[in-house]
Write an enzyme that holds these catalytic residues in place. Structure first.
Site, mmCIF file in Angstrom:
data_model
loop_
_atom_site.group_PDB
_atom_site.id
_atom_site.type_symbol
_atom_site.label_atom_id
_atom_site.label_comp_id
_atom_site.label_asym_id
_atom_site.label_seq_id
_atom_site.Cartn_x
_atom_site.Cartn_y
_atom_site.Cartn_z
ATOM 1 N N GLY A 196 -8.884 -25.645 10.815
ATOM 2 C CA GLY A 196 -7.581 -25.896 10.190
ATOM 3 C C GLY A 196 -7.727 -26.917 9.084
ATOM 4 O O GLY A 196 -8.838 -27.141 8.575
ATOM 5 N N VAL A 200 -4.982 -32.654 10.080
ATOM 6 C CA VAL A 200 -4.950 -32.463 11.536
ATOM 7 C C VAL A 200 -6.365 -32.650 12.100
ATOM 8 O O VAL A 200 -6.536 -33.143 13.221
ATOM 9 C CB VAL A 200 -4.351 -31.087 11.911
ATOM 10 C CG1 VAL A 200 -4.420 -30.856 13.409
ATOM 11 C CG2 VAL A 200 -2.906 -30.994 11.433
ATOM 12 N N GLY A 201 -7.373 -32.318 11.295
ATOM 13 C CA GLY A 201 -8.765 -32.540 11.722
ATOM 14 C C GLY A 201 -8.995 -33.986 12.134
ATOM 15 O O GLY A 201 -9.637 -34.263 13.149
ATOM 16 N N GLU A 218 -13.897 -27.233 11.500
ATOM 17 C CA GLU A 218 -14.032 -26.213 10.452
ATOM 18 C C GLU A 218 -12.831 -26.369 9.538
ATOM 19 O O GLU A 218 -11.738 -25.889 9.848
ATOM 20 C CB GLU A 218 -14.073 -24.809 11.087
ATOM 21 C CG GLU A 218 -15.272 -24.570 11.993
ATOM 22 C CD GLU A 218 -16.552 -24.292 11.197
ATOM 23 O OE1 GLU A 218 -16.467 -23.891 10.020
ATOM 24 O OE2 GLU A 218 -17.641 -24.484 11.766
ATOM 25 N N CYS A 252 -10.102 -19.575 3.999
ATOM 26 C CA CYS A 252 -10.714 -20.896 3.807
ATOM 27 C C CYS A 252 -11.846 -20.873 2.783
ATOM 28 O O CYS A 252 -12.064 -21.854 2.085
ATOM 29 C CB CYS A 252 -11.221 -21.436 5.134
ATOM 30 S SG CYS A 252 -12.327 -20.290 5.962
HETATM 31 P P1 NAD Z 1 -2.327 -24.574 11.332
HETATM 32 O O1 NAD Z 1 -1.126 -25.193 10.732
HETATM 33 O O2 NAD Z 1 -2.181 -23.324 12.111
HETATM 34 O O3 NAD Z 1 -3.031 -25.689 12.214
HETATM 35 C C1 NAD Z 1 -4.170 -25.424 12.973
HETATM 36 C C2 NAD Z 1 -3.923 -25.809 14.412
HETATM 37 O O4 NAD Z 1 -3.640 -27.207 14.488
HETATM 38 C C3 NAD Z 1 -2.753 -25.102 15.069
HETATM 39 O O5 NAD Z 1 -3.173 -24.587 16.315
HETATM 40 C C4 NAD Z 1 -1.700 -26.172 15.236
HETATM 41 O O6 NAD Z 1 -0.915 -26.008 16.400
HETATM 42 C C5 NAD Z 1 -2.516 -27.437 15.319
HETATM 43 N N1 NAD Z 1 -1.776 -28.602 14.809
HETATM 44 C C6 NAD Z 1 -1.001 -28.654 13.699
HETATM 45 N N2 NAD Z 1 -0.512 -29.910 13.536
HETATM 46 C C7 NAD Z 1 -0.997 -30.665 14.556
HETATM 47 C C8 NAD Z 1 -0.883 -32.043 14.935
HETATM 48 N N3 NAD Z 1 -0.145 -32.915 14.216
HETATM 49 N N4 NAD Z 1 -1.521 -32.449 16.017
HETATM 50 C C9 NAD Z 1 -2.266 -31.597 16.750
HETATM 51 N N5 NAD Z 1 -2.408 -30.296 16.428
HETATM 52 C C10 NAD Z 1 -1.788 -29.826 15.373
HETATM 53 O O7 NAD Z 1 -3.409 -24.203 10.249
HETATM 54 P P2 NAD Z 1 -3.683 -24.909 8.859
HETATM 55 O O8 NAD Z 1 -4.232 -26.269 9.065
HETATM 56 O O9 NAD Z 1 -2.515 -24.747 7.947
HETATM 57 O O10 NAD Z 1 -4.836 -23.936 8.347
HETATM 58 C C11 NAD Z 1 -5.150 -23.877 7.023
HETATM 59 C C12 NAD Z 1 -6.315 -24.807 6.722
HETATM 60 O O11 NAD Z 1 -7.398 -24.456 7.552
HETATM 61 C C13 NAD Z 1 -6.823 -24.695 5.322
HETATM 62 O O12 NAD Z 1 -7.173 -25.957 4.857
HETATM 63 C C14 NAD Z 1 -8.058 -23.836 5.474
HETATM 64 O O13 NAD Z 1 -9.005 -24.004 4.463
HETATM 65 C C15 NAD Z 1 -8.559 -24.281 6.789
HETATM 66 N N6 NAD Z 1 -9.363 -23.229 7.388
HETATM 67 C C16 NAD Z 1 -10.682 -23.462 7.579
HETATM 68 C C17 NAD Z 1 -11.482 -22.463 8.099
HETATM 69 C C18 NAD Z 1 -12.945 -22.659 8.344
HETATM 70 O O14 NAD Z 1 -13.512 -21.815 9.033
HETATM 71 N N7 NAD Z 1 -13.569 -23.698 7.864
HETATM 72 C C19 NAD Z 1 -10.912 -21.233 8.418
HETATM 73 C C20 NAD Z 1 -9.561 -21.053 8.221
HETATM 74 C C21 NAD Z 1 -8.778 -22.070 7.712
#
Ligand code: NAD
Length: 466
Positions: A196, A200-201, A218, A252
């Site tokens: 994600g 959040v990471g 990731e 991503c």
């Molecule tokens: P998202 O909003 O679905 O969040 C990912 C997860 O984090 C979800 O399960 C969500 O419930 C959880 N989450 C959200 N906020 C949170 C918080 N405050 N505390 C705890 N958990 C929380 O997805 P996203 O982040 O919008 O995804 C898009 C991003 O992910 C982009 O930056 C994209 O580049 C990256 N991404 C990376 C890869 C990779 O393989 N490296 C793949 C896909 C997406």
């Protein structure tokens, strides 16, 4: 304490505890269990392909072909490969033991970590939850899966299918949003695998730190593309239009922006316009092969970026319909709004720079991206790009296809993530590599290093001149 006073544990904790108990039975460690789970996963995808494609269409407007190719087939391929090599990838590996140990055998034994948490994003809701799951199961772990609530049709189906096909205790699905994920993160896991955004990471990593839990992150970033005049511009445009506009740019490793020379830029922009119309017709809105933005919030964000340059094609959005046209922007400055954060949508800015050196400077001025792409016939420039920049992965002459090579690690570096997976590396990611030494009876030179240290052993160990 009366019955009414009893504290009821939240369902997320119960899910973790159930998975942990299943791991404690030791059944997940057996090769037979791992194999059976992976075979069930194959069956799950084979018997529910149409339902999965429907959920992907509901969530992201993915066409059947796109849903199949980028999600179903990606998972199925990973399971088949893992089943084929499961025994070898999970067997102890004998390594060289120094002669000083005498007769001894040293082995690396891969053991499961325990109970792991896999948090998935919304953009490839099946692919990015189940490909890590393959590695986690192959390594013999119990797993808690947290699909993203942002793509709502997928988690409901995922929860139903996982309960029906996989070990109902050892593999748990927790649905919900931030509240539920936060509760999960309060628990002690043996590994957390998060895909994600970086914000959040760091929340995930901070929560993991409390329990000294290792993490794989990731993440994303702005993956740049370098195109020079020696490239076949028509082929570059067809490749970029495919990689950028599949899943509406919500990928991503999508090419985020193009750096090119002032002479190549207009040719590339024109060729991109042609490629987009070849793929999606004169009005992409009516194309069954062009998806939608996941929600109105993201559509609004993207609509706000359309004025960051001059639209050669596209440039329009209908937020209510979650539609953003495939857009190519020229006259874009390096500090324009569209150049600040990862675009994660169907907007491709073309920025001109004098030469590859300036492109390298522009790349290095930003956080390390997940992918770097380059289209150039100059081997010396390819070497320079490799030597003078850093990114999770690199593809020359194409985009995104590096993901399709299971033997290549998939992961980021710096701001684009930490850790990697795919193929055998997934099994490693979800295993502890235990160092095991067996000393057999027989000559043992280590006795020389035990006291008392005589003049002779001192000479032998430290050399005669000391
Ligand atoms: P998202 O909003 O679905 O969040 C990912 C997860 O984090 C979800 O399960 C969500 O419930 C959880 N989450 C959200 N906020 C949170 C918080 N405050 N505390 C705890 N958990 C929380 O997805 P996203 O982040 O919008 O995804 C898009 C991003 O992910 C982009 O930056 C994209 O580049 C990256 N991404 C990376 C890869 C990779 O393989 N490296 C793949 C896909 C997406």
């Amino acid at each position: 304490m009366s019955v009414t006073d009893e504290v009821v544990a939240p369902p997320e904790w119960i899910a973790v505890e159930t998975a942990r108990r299943a791991f404690a039975t030791r059944r997940t460690r057996s090769l037979a269990w791992r194999q059976q789970q992976l075979e069930s996963l194959l069956r799950m995808f084979a018997e529910n392909t149409r339902r999965i494609e429907k959920a992907l269409s509901d969530d992201l407007g993915k066409s059947r072909v796109e849903g199949y190719l980028t999600e179903v087939s990606a998972v199925v391929g990973e399971v088949k490969l893992t089943l084929k090599h499961l025994k070898r990838w999970t067997s102890p590996r004998t390594v060289h033991a120094p002669i000083a140990l005498g007769t001894a055998r040293a082995q690396v034994v891969r053991e499961p970590l325990g109970t792991v948490l896999i948090i998935g994003p919304w953009n490839y809701p099946f692919h990015l939850l189940f490909v890590p799951l393959v590695g986690a199961l192959a390594a013999g772990n119990a797993v808690v899966l947290k699909p993203s609530e942002v793509a709502p049709a997928s988690p409901t189906l995922i929860a139903e299918l996982v309960a029906a096909y996989l070990d109902p205790e050892a593999v748990q699905v927790v649905q919900g949003g931030v509240t539920e994920t936060t509760r999960l993160l309060e628990c002690a896991f043996d590994h957390i695998f998060y895909t994600g955004n970086g914000t959040v990471g760091s929340v995930v990593m901070a929560a993991a730190a409390k329990h000294l839990t290792p993490v794989t992150l990731e993440l994303g970033g702005k993956s740049p593309v370098w195109v020079d005049d020696s490239a076949d511009i028509g082929q570059v445009a067809r490749t970029l239009a495919w990689g950028k506009f599949i899943n509406c740019g919500q990928t991503c490793v999508a090419p985020d922006f193009v750096l090119t020379t002032p002479t190549a830029a207009p040719r590339l922009a024109a060729a991109l316009k042609t490629a987009i119309s070849d793929y999606y017709g004169a009005d992409p809105r009516t194309s069954p092969d062009y998806g939608r933005i996941v929600n109105e919030r993201h559509a609004t964000r993207l609509a706000g970026l359309l004025s960051s340059g001059t639209a050669v094609t596209g440039g329009i959005a209908d937020v209510d319909a979650r539609y953003v046209a495939p857009t190519v922007l020229v006259d874009v400055d390096l500090d324009a709004p569209v150049m600040r954060d990862e675009i994660f949508g169907p907007i491709l800015p073309i920025v001109t720079v004098p030469d590859v050196g300036a492109a390298i400077d522009a790349i290095n001025a930003r956080p390390k991206p997940l992918a770097l792409y380059a289209f150039t016939g100059k081997a010396s420039d390819r070497r320079r790009l490799l030597a003078e920049t850093s990114s999770g992965g690199v593809a020359f002459g194409s985009v995104m296809v590096q993901l399709g090579v299971p033997a290549l690690p998939f992961g980021g570096v710096g701001a684009s993530g930490m850790g990697a997976y795919h193929g055998e590396l997934s099994v490693r990611t979800f295993s502890h590599e235990r160092a095991v030494l067996r000393k057999f009876r027989g000559p043992d030179l280590t006795r020389l290093s035990r006291p008392p240290f005589t003049a002779r052993t001192t000479r032998l160990l430290l050399g005669s001149d000391r």
